[in-house]
Design an enzyme around this catalytic site. Structure first.
Site, PDB file in Angstrom:
ATOM      1  CB  SER A 101      -0.739  -5.113   3.612  1.00 42.55           C
ATOM      2  OG  SER A 101      -0.022  -6.278   3.241  1.00 42.55           O
TER       3      SER A 101
ATOM      4  CD  GLU B 124       1.415 -11.003  -6.597  1.00 38.11           C
ATOM      5  OE1 GLU B 124       0.426 -11.170  -7.341  1.00 38.11           O
ATOM      6  OE2 GLU B 124       1.307 -10.668  -5.401  1.00 38.11           O
TER       7      GLU B 124
ATOM      8  N   GLY C 199       0.786  -8.471   0.235  1.00 36.06           N
ATOM      9  CA  GLY C 199       0.327  -9.761   0.749  1.00 36.06           C
ATOM     10  C   GLY C 199       1.009 -10.193   2.033  1.00 36.06           C
TER      11      GLY C 199
ATOM     12  CG  ASN D 257      -4.324  -7.627  -8.420  1.00 40.62           C
ATOM     13  OD1 ASN D 257      -4.840  -8.474  -9.157  1.00 40.62           O
ATOM     14  ND2 ASN D 257      -3.027  -7.607  -8.145  1.00 40.62           N
TER      15      ASN D 257
ATOM     16  CG  HIS E  90       1.088  -7.019  -9.453  1.00 37.12           C
ATOM     17  ND1 HIS E  90       1.735  -7.926  -8.659  1.00 37.12           N
ATOM     18  CD2 HIS E  90       0.167  -6.402  -8.664  1.00 37.12           C
ATOM     19  CE1 HIS E  90       1.210  -7.873  -7.430  1.00 37.12           C
ATOM     20  NE2 HIS E  90       0.261  -6.956  -7.417  1.00 37.12           N
TER      21      HIS E  90
ATOM     22  CD  GLU F 274       0.632  -2.851  -5.953  1.00 34.72           C
ATOM     23  OE1 GLU F 274      -0.437  -2.887  -5.345  1.00 34.72           O
ATOM     24  OE2 GLU F 274       1.026  -3.756  -6.694  1.00 34.72           O
TER      25      GLU F 274
ATOM     26  CE  LYS G 283      -2.377  -9.815  -4.997  1.00 31.76           C
ATOM     27  NZ  LYS G 283      -1.103  -9.777  -4.318  1.00 31.76           N
TER      28      LYS G 283
END
Ligand code: PEP
Length: 249
Positions: A212, A97, A173, A9, A95, A167, A11
């Site tokens: 991560s 985010e 991140g 991904n 996701h 996740e 991003k």
């Protein structure tokens, strides 16, 4: 047998020129796609470039999001058909985010998943708890609610095609990874919940871990029984690190 998937991904990273470099570095590396499906998910603006460079390679393409609508007056949105016609086979949905910065709900993700499957795209549906939720002991109830909510509109047949990514939000991140045992526990829980719907489908659904993942921790995570691959953010932006993750399957 569930064939693992290693998906990158990207991003909101990589211009067209950076995409050209990253894809050519990736294709110059050695990795075995008979052992794992490899997917890259660049931003919309780089999908065409990536598709052209990946043509004839076993590396597959995915979008990072899409609209729940078929087409029409939805400024700024991208449809499933647009992703398909540019060469994508997968699409990341829900996701954290998107949930955090764009208020995406399980209901919306469910509608997107329905649209993706109807159009022939494979959805990679993301679920995961925040740090506060984990500390309050709510991991299972949160993940359970997200899995039930986002898969609500799917039939058993759809379920088999769908990919789930667990996740934990606190691991995305941040450099903090769930231990292989912590991740396995949640993956097993998700599979158990899916098997209440259909045992055979639950055995076939691929559940990826994300948060991560890097070349150092991938092998231990991927060795867990219910971890069927990885959704990789930061570490997918450097070809050598991403290849090392693929090769740790
Ligand atoms: C992600 O964006 O899905 C992700 C897991 O990011 P990172 O690997 O950077 O934590």
């Amino acid at each position: 047998m569930r064939k693992p998937i290693i998906a990158g991904n990207w991003k909101m990273n990589c211009t067209v020129a950076e995409t050209e470099k990253l894809i050519s570095d990736l294709l110059a590396g050695e990795f075995d796609t008979s052992r794992a499906e490899v997917v890259v998910c660049p931003p919309f603006t780089a999908l065409g470039t990536a598709a052209r460079l990946l043509d004839g390679s076993p590396v597959r393409l995915g979008g990072q999001n899409m609209s729940e609508h078929k087409s029409g007056a939805y400024t700024g949105e991208v449809s499933a058909e647009m992703l398909l016609t540019v060469g994508a086979a997968f699409v990341i949905l829900g996701h954290s985010e998107r949930r955090q910065y764009h208020a995406e709900s399980d209901r919306l993700v469910s509608a997107k998943a329905r649209r993706a499957l109807d159009s022939g795209l494979i959805p990679i549906i993301c679920v995961g708890e925040t740090l506060e939720q984990r500390e309050r002991g709510e991991t299972e109830s949160v993940v359970d609610g997200q899995v039930a909510g986002t898969l609500a509109e799917l039939t058993t047949e759809d379920l088999v095609k769908t990919v789930i990514a667990y996740e934990p939000v606190w691991a995305i991140g941040t450099g903090r990874t769930a231990t292989p045992e912590m991740a396995q526990e949640v993956h097993r829980f998700i599979r158990e919940r899916l098997s209440e719907r259909d045992t055979s489908a639950a055995e076939q659904v691929r559940i990826l871990y994300g948060g991560s993942v890097n070349a150092d921790n991938a092998a231990d995570l991927l060795a867990q029984d219910d971890i069927d691959g990885a959704l990789v953010g930061g570490a997918s932006l450097k070809a050598d690190g991403f290849i090392a993750i693929i090769n740790s399957v």
